[in-house]
Design an enzyme around this catalytic site. Sequence first.
Site, PDB file in Angstrom:
ATOM      1  N   ALA A 141     -20.920  34.418   1.680  1.00 34.88           N
ATOM      2  CA  ALA A 141     -19.578  34.024   1.714  1.00 34.88           C
ATOM      3  C   ALA A 141     -18.616  34.504   2.838  1.00 34.88           C
ATOM      4  O   ALA A 141     -18.120  34.093   3.571  1.00 34.88           O
ATOM      5  CB  ALA A 141     -18.799  33.906   0.240  1.00 34.88           C
ATOM      6  N   GLY A 170     -12.697  31.184  -1.007  1.00 39.35           N
ATOM      7  CA  GLY A 170     -13.867  31.296  -0.984  1.00 39.35           C
ATOM      8  C   GLY A 170     -14.317  32.175   0.127  1.00 39.35           C
ATOM      9  O   GLY A 170     -14.196  33.624   0.096  1.00 39.35           O
ATOM     10  N   CYS A 171     -14.561  31.551   1.380  1.00 33.52           N
ATOM     11  CA  CYS A 171     -15.412  32.508   2.529  1.00 33.52           C
ATOM     12  C   CYS A 171     -14.193  33.359   3.205  1.00 33.52           C
ATOM     13  O   CYS A 171     -14.482  34.209   3.670  1.00 33.52           O
ATOM     14  CB  CYS A 171     -16.089  31.641   3.433  1.00 33.52           C
ATOM     15  SG  CYS A 171     -17.612  30.737   2.557  1.00 33.52           S
ATOM     16  N   ILE A 172     -12.971  32.822   3.237  1.00 36.02           N
ATOM     17  CA  ILE A 172     -11.891  33.619   3.895  1.00 36.02           C
ATOM     18  C   ILE A 172     -11.779  34.812   3.211  1.00 36.02           C
ATOM     19  O   ILE A 172     -11.441  35.964   3.583  1.00 36.02           O
ATOM     20  CB  ILE A 172     -10.698  32.643   3.786  1.00 36.02           C
ATOM     21  CG1 ILE A 172     -10.687  31.613   4.774  1.00 36.02           C
ATOM     22  CG2 ILE A 172      -9.414  33.707   4.229  1.00 36.02           C
ATOM     23  CD1 ILE A 172     -10.504  31.951   6.129  1.00 36.02           C
ATOM     24  N   SER A 175     -14.331  37.198   3.538  1.00 32.82           N
ATOM     25  CA  SER A 175     -14.400  38.053   4.675  1.00 32.82           C
ATOM     26  C   SER A 175     -13.122  39.011   4.782  1.00 32.82           C
ATOM     27  O   SER A 175     -13.570  39.819   5.424  1.00 32.82           O
ATOM     28  CB  SER A 175     -14.231  36.926   5.883  1.00 32.82           C
ATOM     29  OG  SER A 175     -15.391  36.125   5.612  1.00 32.82           O
TER      30      SER A 175
END
Lengths: 233, 233, 233, 233
Positions: A141, A170-172, A175
């Site tokens: 992710a 999710g991935c934001i 990160s």
Amino acid sequence: MVILTLAVYRMGSPLNDATEAHIMTDIYEAKGYGELTIGFGTKLAILVVDFQRGFVDPSFQLGGGPMMEGAISRTAELLSVARQHRVPVANCYVAYPSAAAAPHWKIKGVAQEFRRDSQEAALDPRIVDFDYDYVFEKSGASAFFQTPLAAYFVKHGVDTVAITGCVTSGCIRASAVDSFQYGFRTMLVEDCSSDNDPQPHLDTLRDVGRRYADIVKAQEVIAQIKSQVRAGV
Amino acid sequence: MVILTLAVYRMGSPLNDATEAHIMTDIYEAKGYGELTIGFGTKLAILVVDFQRGFVDPSFQLGGGPMMEGAISRTAELLSVARQHRVPVANCYVAYPSAAAAPHWKIKGVAQEFRRDSQEAALDPRIVDFDYDYVFEKSGASAFFQTPLAAYFVKHGVDTVAITGCVTSGCIRASAVDSFQYGFRTMLVEDCSSDNDPQPHLDTLRDVGRRYADIVKAQEVIAQIKSQVRAGV
Amino acid sequence: MVILTLAVYRMGSPLNDATEAHIMTDIYEAKGYGELTIGFGTKLAILVVDFQRGFVDPSFQLGGGPMMEGAISRTAELLSVARQHRVPVANCYVAYPSAAAAPHWKIKGVAQEFRRDSQEAALDPRIVDFDYDYVFEKSGASAFFQTPLAAYFVKHGVDTVAITGCVTSGCIRASAVDSFQYGFRTMLVEDCSSDNDPQPHLDTLRDVGRRYADIVKAQEVIAQIKSQVRAGV
Amino acid sequence: MVILTLAVYRMGSPLNDATEAHIMTDIYEAKGYGELTIGFGTKLAILVVDFQRGFVDPSFQLGGGPMMEGAISRTAELLSVARQHRVPVANCYVAYPSAAAAPHWKIKGVAQEFRRDSQEAALDPRIVDFDYDYVFEKSGASAFFQTPLAAYFVKHGVDTVAITGCVTSGCIRASAVDSFQYGFRTMLVEDCSSDNDPQPHLDTLRDVGRRYADIVKAQEVIAQIKSQVRAGV
């Protein structure tokens, strides 16, 4: 009181001042969460997460969403200024050579469809410049998880990372947490981030903004880039 | 409808079937998020995140919360069964030798007060067994981030990680994402996890359960441990 | 010619200019290995690896060695200048809460004796200042492997890492490779590094100096620190 | 002259019993280094490092070497048996989208020539099966450094990693150290590993074999694969 506010969230309204004020009038605020502002350092980079056709294009099962086109166009505008001022840009997508190479996703589509060199993995041409950006594949992710991103930022002396892309919850989010954990000053650019549903988007701003990152808008990042140039940093 | 459901959340009720059904009747469900169940593998470990006095004890600024005592007592029960059946247990806390060693937290208390060897860093005696558990310090939100945890699990052949601790929307969530990213089957034990506020707790179950981990209860993990023993795994 | 040089190595002489020139007259030189010099950047940090009693003190099974006292005293001198000029210092040791927590070492002593809070784990008082240094435990060979070191350097804007400690062909080498991999300019301080045997020490300088790091002496690092101060960096 | 020296080296190589006995009759042996044997676990994987044209093919500046063809052909034989018995195979190469994306190599050729999708980055067809192997790009020396390799092994329950490829004193060594650090049982397959110069090859076997990994031959790994099948593991 809380119920009313949450109802406002469900209407998908952008986080306005009144809402923001309210969020902080709570148990988290009482404990001192979110009381510090991180602020920009002296060397900014932009990280663009997963603006790939499989997530952007509504003709794919996981693609599209009500916030997508706005997030893409504002990111494109931000990146144009960034590249003009030689701000490093990192641009990533998720893809696998085979389903066997993917971790245990609960989403059938990701492991099954997001193949290396597939249409799903192709970055949206509006947000990538292959001659300028650092483009890389990721498997998890987070854009930092087991990728060379942190090393790339270290080599280029980056101290601040502004994050755009999708999906916010999710991935934001993953990160942003890693950017913080790696010691960078972290900015989540809310109007450059897209979620399938406005509610998890807002929930992410709330959780991340309390702990790990400043929540900013594209225009603030653009102003910062221009002011750094003027300051000769 | 949504308002009513959220009102139920605010009452801090456990996620019941009706609520769960509702969450899934949405845009994420339509895209196939959460459609897969991960399931237990053959070698389980328990990861306990940040049940340290600074978060557990209400006499500290960041301590306590309405879900804490329940999460602690259910975790203690789960760990008792786990240790009896020789299931590996990892137990961590966040602490720094100095504020200069901490990343850019937005919470003043963490960098300022969570000192190595302080009362804030001391694990709650109800959930730690220093002779049995693998105890380690962490510096970020995730129990996996720049700690030897993944290597410990690899050495012991672990394929499934059940996560308990606090705070659900902070370090639990970050740890669950990393457990997933490292290739482990991941179980978030909802009634062993505590948040300062029930709403972000539920939001986390929703976001994580759609993507990265199964959401389970302590009794399911206990049953799994006992059944593995019976099966001679 | 080569045989003579190797004979010189065996005598444990420091790598002098003639030797260095010779090393490069080989197949690696012909391929262009070592042809670039990295050079110092603008923000230096010192990393001190494993100067802990278990390795330093000859009364311990893994302790001592012919190069140890010289490496310790030169490191102490370097650190004194570094701290005076506010250069970040990171200081680590290897230790485990139990043998079960250690990876598969081929050295019985490490997993069995290097216990957290043991004498073996105690840093040599000549090279540590607990009020100034960032002190941390590590579980592998590299000081960067699954530790918060990279994040600490990122937060403090470090771009160049000078490495001292022991053992050159073990943890120093692994740390130098990781420092390089993380994007830092890397300096292996040869006269501040100790090996049990001068031959693997020299072999490490050869292999690392060809690929990953500049091989420097303590006085060069000291001069660099003083010149940066004069330059107002 | 150099040839004579290398001849002397060659007399010591491959590492025969006499040589091995000699290496161990030293200060390291006296301290207990290398006294433990790791042994195979129950789930093996093969890791092939950097058998890409830029290193394999002598028509490239960094390509070729006296040990290369032997290492390639023995690796191909090992991989054939491995794939037949469904042993996981991971196959990697080093490449960058631009020189700006590379860390501070001291070898001009790597950052300048090893471009993603270049001939230098292309895996040797004798050792790769794109339909079977997990193929991935890496940016550092180690195959594990900021790549999804550890997660891939975790997902597939691997506990033992046998390493082949090139260059022994560079990327093989860095990969072996990381495999060890991640908690895997690590086997360096000496006759499947190639170095530009036999001396650093032997030095690596000495240093790694003392600390981190068993030094084995291809035939031992093949026998192990066949015996595991017979044992029904």
